[in-house]
Design an enzyme around this catalytic site. Sequence first.
Site, PDB file in Angstrom:
ATOM      1  N   HIS A  21       0.838  -1.210   0.000  1.00 32.72           N
ATOM      2  CA  HIS A  21       0.000   0.000   0.000  1.00 32.72           C
ATOM      3  C   HIS A  21       0.863   1.247   0.000  1.00 32.72           C
ATOM      4  O   HIS A  21       1.641   1.480   0.923  1.00 32.72           O
ATOM      5  CB  HIS A  21      -0.905   0.011   1.230  1.00 32.72           C
ATOM      6  CG  HIS A  21      -2.024   0.998   1.125  1.00 32.72           C
ATOM      7  ND1 HIS A  21      -3.228   0.696   0.534  1.00 32.72           N
ATOM      8  CD2 HIS A  21      -2.117   2.291   1.528  1.00 32.72           C
ATOM      9  CE1 HIS A  21      -4.025   1.746   0.588  1.00 32.72           C
ATOM     10  NE2 HIS A  21      -3.370   2.736   1.176  1.00 32.72           N
ATOM     11  N   ASP A  23       0.221   5.511  -1.082  1.00 33.87           N
ATOM     12  CA  ASP A  23      -0.766   6.510  -1.520  1.00 33.87           C
ATOM     13  C   ASP A  23      -0.169   7.611  -2.380  1.00 33.87           C
ATOM     14  O   ASP A  23      -0.733   8.705  -2.464  1.00 33.87           O
ATOM     15  CB  ASP A  23      -1.438   7.124  -0.291  1.00 33.87           C
ATOM     16  CG  ASP A  23      -2.535   6.243   0.282  1.00 33.87           C
ATOM     17  OD1 ASP A  23      -3.486   5.930  -0.452  1.00 33.87           O
ATOM     18  OD2 ASP A  23      -2.437   5.858   1.461  1.00 33.87           O
ATOM     19  N   GLU A 125      -8.846   1.613  -2.683  1.00 29.41           N
ATOM     20  CA  GLU A 125      -9.021   1.697  -1.233  1.00 29.41           C
ATOM     21  C   GLU A 125     -10.388   2.282  -0.903  1.00 29.41           C
ATOM     22  O   GLU A 125     -10.587   3.487  -0.942  1.00 29.41           O
ATOM     23  CB  GLU A 125      -7.913   2.544  -0.603  1.00 29.41           C
ATOM     24  CG  GLU A 125      -7.953   2.535   0.914  1.00 29.41           C
ATOM     25  CD  GLU A 125      -6.790   3.280   1.548  1.00 29.41           C
ATOM     26  OE1 GLU A 125      -6.520   3.040   2.726  1.00 29.41           O
ATOM     27  OE2 GLU A 125      -6.157   4.092   0.850  1.00 29.41           O
ATOM     28  N   HIS A 152     -13.144   2.391   3.691  1.00 29.73           N
ATOM     29  CA  HIS A 152     -12.089   3.252   4.214  1.00 29.73           C
ATOM     30  C   HIS A 152     -12.529   3.661   5.618  1.00 29.73           C
ATOM     31  O   HIS A 152     -12.872   2.790   6.422  1.00 29.73           O
ATOM     32  CB  HIS A 152     -11.797   4.441   3.290  1.00 29.73           C
ATOM     33  CG  HIS A 152     -10.552   5.179   3.655  1.00 29.73           C
ATOM     34  ND1 HIS A 152     -10.545   6.502   4.010  1.00 29.73           N
ATOM     35  CD2 HIS A 152      -9.267   4.753   3.778  1.00 29.73           C
ATOM     36  CE1 HIS A 152      -9.315   6.880   4.320  1.00 29.73           C
ATOM     37  NE2 HIS A 152      -8.510   5.822   4.181  1.00 29.73           N
ATOM     38  N   HIS A 193      -8.905  -1.544   7.302  1.00 28.23           N
ATOM     39  CA  HIS A 193      -9.915  -0.496   7.510  1.00 28.23           C
ATOM     40  C   HIS A 193     -11.288  -1.017   7.887  1.00 28.23           C
ATOM     41  O   HIS A 193     -12.129  -0.219   8.328  1.00 28.23           O
ATOM     42  CB  HIS A 193     -10.051   0.424   6.280  1.00 28.23           C
ATOM     43  CG  HIS A 193      -9.004   1.476   6.164  1.00 28.23           C
ATOM     44  ND1 HIS A 193      -8.947   2.563   7.002  1.00 28.23           N
ATOM     45  CD2 HIS A 193      -7.958   1.606   5.313  1.00 28.23           C
ATOM     46  CE1 HIS A 193      -7.915   3.325   6.666  1.00 28.23           C
ATOM     47  NE2 HIS A 193      -7.295   2.763   5.656  1.00 28.23           N
ATOM     48  N   HIS A 214      -2.506  -3.065   4.779  1.00 31.47           N
ATOM     49  CA  HIS A 214      -1.712  -2.198   5.651  1.00 31.47           C
ATOM     50  C   HIS A 214      -2.366  -2.165   7.041  1.00 31.47           C
ATOM     51  O   HIS A 214      -3.062  -1.230   7.388  1.00 31.47           O
ATOM     52  CB  HIS A 214      -1.528  -0.797   5.067  1.00 31.47           C
ATOM     53  CG  HIS A 214      -2.781  -0.045   4.709  1.00 31.47           C
ATOM     54  ND1 HIS A 214      -3.768  -0.556   3.904  1.00 31.47           N
ATOM     55  CD2 HIS A 214      -3.212   1.213   5.046  1.00 31.47           C
ATOM     56  CE1 HIS A 214      -4.737   0.326   3.756  1.00 31.47           C
ATOM     57  NE2 HIS A 214      -4.430   1.414   4.457  1.00 31.47           N
ATOM     58  N   ASP A 321       2.240   2.044   3.762  1.00 33.69           N
ATOM     59  CA  ASP A 321       1.301   3.177   3.756  1.00 33.69           C
ATOM     60  C   ASP A 321       2.029   4.500   3.619  1.00 33.69           C
ATOM     61  O   ASP A 321       1.596   5.519   4.169  1.00 33.69           O
ATOM     62  CB  ASP A 321       0.407   3.179   4.997  1.00 33.69           C
ATOM     63  CG  ASP A 321      -0.863   4.010   4.805  1.00 33.69           C
ATOM     64  OD1 ASP A 321      -1.146   4.413   3.666  1.00 33.69           O
ATOM     65  OD2 ASP A 321      -1.563   4.269   5.805  1.00 33.69           O
TER      66      ASP A 321
END
Length: 376
Positions: A21, A23, A125, A152, A193, A214, A321
């Site tokens: 993961h 972003d 995600e 999420h 999540h 993650h 992450d």
Amino acid sequence: MDPAAPGSAAWLRRVPLVDGHNDYPWAHRICAAYDLDKLPFDAPTPQLHTDLPRLRSGGVGAQFWSVFVPSRLTGESAVTATLEQIAFVRRLVERHPETLALATCGDGVDEAVASGRIASLLGAEGGHSINCSLDVLAAMHALGVRYLTLTHNDNIPWADSATDEPVLGGLSDFGHRVVAQMNRLGMLVDLSHVSADVMRQALATSSAPVIFSHSNARAVCDVARNVPDDVLERVPANGGVVMATFVPMFVSPPAARWYVRCRELAVAQGLDPKDFAQLDPVMRKQATVEPPPVATVDQVVAHIEHIRDVAGVAAVGIGGDFDGTAFVTQNLEDVSCYPTLFAALAARRWSAKELAGLAGGNVLRVLRAAEEVAHG
């Protein structure tokens, strides 16, 4: 570190290291509106955690790029923004064909690594991205998306989030249908999540191994985003993998308590603590008067070893992450730092085989297993 030693950057590139993961796509959207001339990928970008030079320094062989959109975006807006994220990653790969290669399967990762390129995989995600449509889910798979994180930070109509008040008590009937459709497509079910009830129900429903792209161990750091032991105990029967993250608030109990105080401050100001755009300024301001407690490599090691001890060494992976957090763990500040973690594990007598599984072998096994279920 010996360049040939297990855990070194050179060794990790060959193994390869598969991070679950990152972003960077959303961070690039915020910083430069996807303009790769304004914010190039192949030049140092100190304002972010990720760039090509540091990926090389960190020994990254494959990266799941998160095509994340905030859960404040709903309906068609969420679908559109996710498609824009997918398009950006594909454009990023096309711009750097000598160093990046789009991958949609385990063999594709192997081919990219063998050619000296970084395999680029896509993970969406948040189930809000599909707007309650199995056809949108299938279309995203056709565009290369190979996992969907079911929620999420907010509940969605068919699944409860770990960081929202439970409404469904897990998955709705449609949520179970989403999991089944992902199995048919060969898309990984990602349980980071989600609420613990969604974790349990998805594990019971899925005929393919799942991932936590993650997430850490709740027994080590007691926050809702981490995985409780009873869920970890169910992972081996499913064959899934839990990919440890480096986010301090999910690593360190003192950092987690600091994070709770920041969320409380946000609520007191009438803000939504689940919305990072609203919470991050509160955390940055609070950090000036009360610096967040330091999270350490040893604490990340504690999470990885707890996951190993409860779920087995075949169930561990890495999902840093990066560029999805305002704060970082000490000595794991960006994508160049993976060798530091692997050196710490090697010092604790992890074997080369165990390190290879953690680095990427375990999640590639899961990816191939999902492909087999889809094709079977």
